[in-house]
Design a protein around this motif. Structure first.
Motif, short mmCIF file in Angstrom:
data_model
loop_
_atom_site.label_atom_id
_atom_site.label_comp_id
_atom_site.label_asym_id
_atom_site.label_seq_id
_atom_site.Cartn_x
_atom_site.Cartn_y
_atom_site.Cartn_z
N ASN A 19 0.49 -1.15 0.16
CA ASN A 19 -0.19 0.12 -0.26
C ASN A 19 0.31 0.98 -0.03
N ARG A 23 0.87 3.66 -2.84
CA ARG A 23 0.80 5.36 -2.64
C ARG A 23 1.91 6.40 -3.42
N SER A 30 -6.55 -0.76 -3.23
CA SER A 30 -8.45 -0.35 -1.96
C SER A 30 -8.39 -2.04 -1.63
#
Length: 60
Positions: A19, A23, A30
């Protein structure tokens, strides 16, 4: 080939790492990632491997 994790305790750490990388490179990860292209998912995995190899090499 089995899909059983060799180190089950590492799963949360790898998810956090995934994650974080997603990012940083702008891939919208998600709970459901079915809308992402193979290229987007592959770029996250590739960047993860690149960083893990760099970390390993720097520890030698």
């Amino acid at each position: 080939m089995s899909s059983k994790a060799l180190v089950p305790e590492a799963k949360q750490g790898l998810n956090t790492f995934k994650n974080e990388v997603a990012r940083e490179i702008g891939v919208p990860f998600s709970d459901y990632n079915g809308d992402l292209s193979s290229r987007q998912c592959g770029s996250v995995g590739g960047e993860m491997v690149k960083r893990m190899v760099e970390q390993y090499e720097s520890s030698l």
